[in-house]
Design a protein around this motif. Sequence first.
Motif, short mmCIF file in Angstrom:
data_model
loop_
_atom_site.label_atom_id
_atom_site.label_comp_id
_atom_site.label_asym_id
_atom_site.label_seq_id
_atom_site.Cartn_x
_atom_site.Cartn_y
_atom_site.Cartn_z
N ASP A 169 -23.39 -16.58 -1.34
CA ASP A 169 -22.23 -15.77 -1.75
C ASP A 169 -21.19 -15.77 -0.65
O ASP A 169 -20.83 -14.72 -0.10
CB ASP A 169 -22.63 -14.35 -2.11
CG ASP A 169 -21.51 -13.62 -2.86
OD1 ASP A 169 -20.57 -14.30 -3.33
OD2 ASP A 169 -21.57 -12.39 -2.96
N VAL A 170 -20.70 -16.95 -0.32
CA VAL A 170 -19.65 -17.10 0.68
C VAL A 170 -18.36 -16.50 0.13
O VAL A 170 -18.09 -16.56 -1.07
CB VAL A 170 -19.46 -18.59 1.04
CG1 VAL A 170 -18.35 -18.76 2.07
CG2 VAL A 170 -20.77 -19.18 1.55
N ILE A 171 -17.55 -15.91 1.00
CA ILE A 171 -16.28 -15.33 0.59
C ILE A 171 -15.11 -16.04 1.28
O ILE A 171 -15.29 -16.67 2.34
CB ILE A 171 -16.22 -13.82 0.90
CG1 ILE A 171 -16.44 -13.56 2.39
CG2 ILE A 171 -17.23 -13.06 0.06
CD1 ILE A 171 -16.33 -12.10 2.79
N ASP A 217 -18.39 -16.94 5.65
CA ASP A 217 -17.09 -16.98 5.00
C ASP A 217 -16.33 -18.24 5.39
O ASP A 217 -16.64 -18.89 6.38
CB ASP A 217 -16.25 -15.74 5.35
CG ASP A 217 -15.77 -15.72 6.79
OD1 ASP A 217 -14.83 -16.48 7.11
OD2 ASP A 217 -16.31 -14.94 7.59
N GLN A 232 -11.55 -15.31 3.05
CA GLN A 232 -10.80 -14.21 3.64
C GLN A 232 -9.61 -14.74 4.45
O GLN A 232 -9.36 -15.95 4.49
CB GLN A 232 -11.71 -13.38 4.57
CG GLN A 232 -12.78 -12.59 3.88
CD GLN A 232 -13.58 -11.75 4.86
OE1 GLN A 232 -14.33 -12.28 5.67
NE2 GLN A 232 -13.40 -10.43 4.79
N VAL A 239 -11.07 -9.64 0.40
CA VAL A 239 -11.73 -10.85 -0.10
C VAL A 239 -10.83 -11.43 -1.18
O VAL A 239 -10.53 -10.79 -2.18
CB VAL A 239 -13.12 -10.52 -0.68
CG1 VAL A 239 -13.75 -11.77 -1.29
CG2 VAL A 239 -14.02 -9.94 0.41
N SER A 259 -19.67 -15.76 -5.96
CA SER A 259 -20.37 -15.03 -7.02
C SER A 259 -19.52 -14.82 -8.28
O SER A 259 -20.07 -14.66 -9.37
CB SER A 259 -20.88 -13.68 -6.51
OG SER A 259 -19.79 -12.86 -6.10
N ARG A 287 -14.56 -15.62 -4.01
CA ARG A 287 -15.95 -15.65 -3.59
C ARG A 287 -16.77 -16.45 -4.59
O ARG A 287 -16.40 -16.62 -5.76
CB ARG A 287 -16.53 -14.25 -3.42
CG ARG A 287 -16.73 -13.45 -4.67
CD ARG A 287 -17.14 -12.01 -4.35
NE ARG A 287 -18.23 -11.94 -3.41
CZ ARG A 287 -18.42 -10.92 -2.55
NH1 ARG A 287 -17.58 -9.90 -2.54
NH2 ARG A 287 -19.45 -10.93 -1.73
N SER A 292 -12.17 -19.00 5.88
CA SER A 292 -10.98 -18.18 6.00
C SER A 292 -9.75 -19.01 6.28
O SER A 292 -9.79 -19.98 7.04
CB SER A 292 -11.14 -17.18 7.16
OG SER A 292 -12.05 -16.14 6.83
#
Length: 210
Positions: free
Chosen positions: A79-81, A163, A83, A90, A95, A93, A165
């Motif tokens: 579940d990488v986000i 994450d 940012q 966020v 999910s 993502r 970014s």
Amino acid sequence: MTVGTVSNGNKDSYESMLMDKIARGREFRGAFEVETKGDYIVEGYATTFDKPYVLFEYDGVKYYEVVDRNAFNGADMSDVIFQYDHQGKVYARISNETLSLKVDSHGLYIRADLSKTETSRQMYEEIESGLVTRMSFAFTVSQQEFNRDTRTRTIQSIKKVFDVSAVSIPANPDTEISARSFIDGVIEKEKQELLEQEMKKRKLMLLLEL
């Protein structure tokens, strides 16, 4: 990829923001371009494989790092986000299927859909306008090795990706506490070995004088 720099004016706040995460062994890398593709889609590579880059420089000596092409085998990317500067809102993502990651022959490819909220669309506009041009990713390492001849750290296995970014300033070597800890240990070991060699040489010279 080269680990970037942070100006003195931004350094303290940047370090403060990252300290809590890095203290738990999290590392940050980034200097890759993030590009817009229309329809609020951005794409880029979080890292590339088998291409050494300068990680740290000490007393005129450069230490390198390279990511092995098998480093993401078994990595937790559940579940990488997406940012901005590894903090705050966020924008996408895994999910909810607005972010996707793919390991290919070149590296870790990312694709983010920034169309879902007003703030994510604003992030897209900042990237498209050229205000934000780089990206970074946060991760922990589970296996690594160091080649003393080439002074190269090879990341063989990544444990988890936290994450990806868009970043205003790529990661600074001074904030890379986990990486610095590793390199500092290498440097200290080299110093100790040189000192021991010098002591042995002196003892041998004294024995020859007797």
